[in-house]
Design an enzyme around this catalytic site. Structure first.
Site, PDB file in Angstrom:
ATOM      1  N   ALA A 100       0.853  -1.198   0.000  1.00 46.19           N
ATOM      2  CA  ALA A 100       0.000   0.000   0.000  1.00 46.19           C
ATOM      3  C   ALA A 100       0.882   1.238   0.000  1.00 46.19           C
ATOM      4  O   ALA A 100       2.096   1.141  -0.196  1.00 46.19           O
ATOM      5  CB  ALA A 100      -0.917  -0.016   1.218  1.00 46.19           C
ATOM      6  N   ASN A 101       0.290   2.401   0.171  1.00 47.30           N
ATOM      7  CA  ASN A 101       1.057   3.647   0.293  1.00 47.30           C
ATOM      8  C   ASN A 101       0.393   4.537   1.341  1.00 47.30           C
ATOM      9  O   ASN A 101      -0.628   4.158   1.916  1.00 47.30           O
ATOM     10  CB  ASN A 101       1.173   4.343  -1.069  1.00 47.30           C
ATOM     11  CG  ASN A 101      -0.190   4.716  -1.620  1.00 47.30           C
ATOM     12  OD1 ASN A 101      -0.906   5.530  -1.060  1.00 47.30           O
ATOM     13  ND2 ASN A 101      -0.574   4.066  -2.724  1.00 47.30           N
TER      14      ASN A 101
END
Ligand code: CTP
Length: 211
Positions: free
Chosen positions: A18-19
Site C-alpha cells: 500500500a502507500n
C-alpha cells in the site's frame, strides 16, 4: 466520479502492498462537489476517515477493483482521479499465509491498470472533463504537462511534494492547475479549500458550457 485513498494489493491473506495516501484530498473533493449539488460516486480504497455525507461511496481494496467500480459508475460528467493507486500488484497472490522458511520470498510484481488513462482514453462514456493528480518533487509543472498529454486527461492538479511537511496525510496542499493552455499556481491551502476551489472552477466551466 471521484477516486480517493490508497489501494491494497494483497501478497497473501494477511499482507499487502500500500502507500501513505490518507484519502483526505479525494474525500474533500467528493464532499465539496456534493455540497454544490453534484450527484457524486466516490470510489474509495481503504482509508481511516469517514465517508463524506451526501455521496454514494463504493469501497474497494485493489486497483483492479477500483477500475471496475469507476467503470460501473459511468457515464458521468466529470471524473476526478485523486487516488494514489498502487502501480503494481503481486503476481500469483498466495492463497494461504506465507510461512518463514529461512529464505526470504521473492515477490513478482505486475503493473496495475492506469485508471485515469483508461477512462480518459475511452471511446464511449468518457466524462466531459477528466482531471488527474500528479505528485512531483521536481520540475513540477513540466512533468505535469507531460503527464496530462500522456494520460489523455483534460487537467492535471500537480502537487509539489518536495518539501518536508508531508502532503500525504497532511492538512494542506500546494497545487498547480495545468489545463491545455493555462497553468494556475494556487497558494498553500487546506485540502478542503483546494477541493472547494476546484469544484467551483469545474462548475464555472460547465456553466460556460466549454469543458
Ligand atoms: N492513476 C490511476 N491509476 C493508476 C496510477 C495512477 O488512476 N494505476 C492516477 C492517479 O489517481 C493520479 C494520476 O494517475 O490522478 C497520477 O499518475 P502517476 O503516473 O501515478 O503519477 P505519479 O504517482 O506522480 O507517478 P510518476 O511520476 O512515476 O509517473
Amino acid at each position: 466520479v471521484v477516486t480517493s485513498g490508497t489501494t491494497h494489493e494483497p501478497i497473501d491473506p494477511v499482507r499487502y502492498i500500500a502507500n501513505r495516501s490518507s484519502g483526505r484530498q479525494g474525500h474533500a473533493i467528493a464532499a465539496a462537489a456534493a455540497a454544490l449539488g453534484a450527484e457524486v460516486v466516490l470510489v474509495s480504497g481503504p482509508v481511516s476517515i469517514p465517508d463524506p455525507a451526501g455521496v454514494t461511496v463504493r469501497h474497494v481494496e485493489t486497483a483492479v477493483e477500483m477500475l471496475a467500480a469507476v467503470e460501473a459508475a459511468l457515464p458521468a460528467d466529470v471524473g476526478i482521479f485523486t487516488a494514489a493507486v498502487a502501480d503494481w500488484r503481486v503476481a500469483g497472490e498466495a492463497s494461504q499465509k506465507m510461512k518463514k522458511t529461512g529464505a526470504a520470498p521473492k515477490l513478482a510484481l505486475v503493473e496495475n491498470p492506469d485508471i485515469l488513462a483508461t477512462v480518459a482514453k475511452r471511446a464511449v462514456d468518457r466524462p466531459r472533463l477528466v482531471v488527474g493528480f500528479a505528485a512531483e518533487t521536481e520540475n513540477v509543472v513540466a512533468y505535469a504537462k507531460a503527464k496530462r498529454q500522456r494520460k489523455g486527461c483534460d487537467w492535471i492538479i500537480a502537487n509539489d511534494v518536495s518539501h518536508a511537511t508531508g502532503i500525504m496525510g497532511g492538512d494542506n496542499n500546494t497545487v498547480h492547475v495545468v489545463t491545455a493552455d493555462t497553468v494556475e499556481d494556487w497558494p498553500d491551502l487546506p485540502k478542503t479549500e483546494v477541493a472547494a476551489r476546484l469544484v467551483a472552477r469545474i462548475a464555472r466551466l460547465f456553466q460556460e458550457d466549454r469543458p
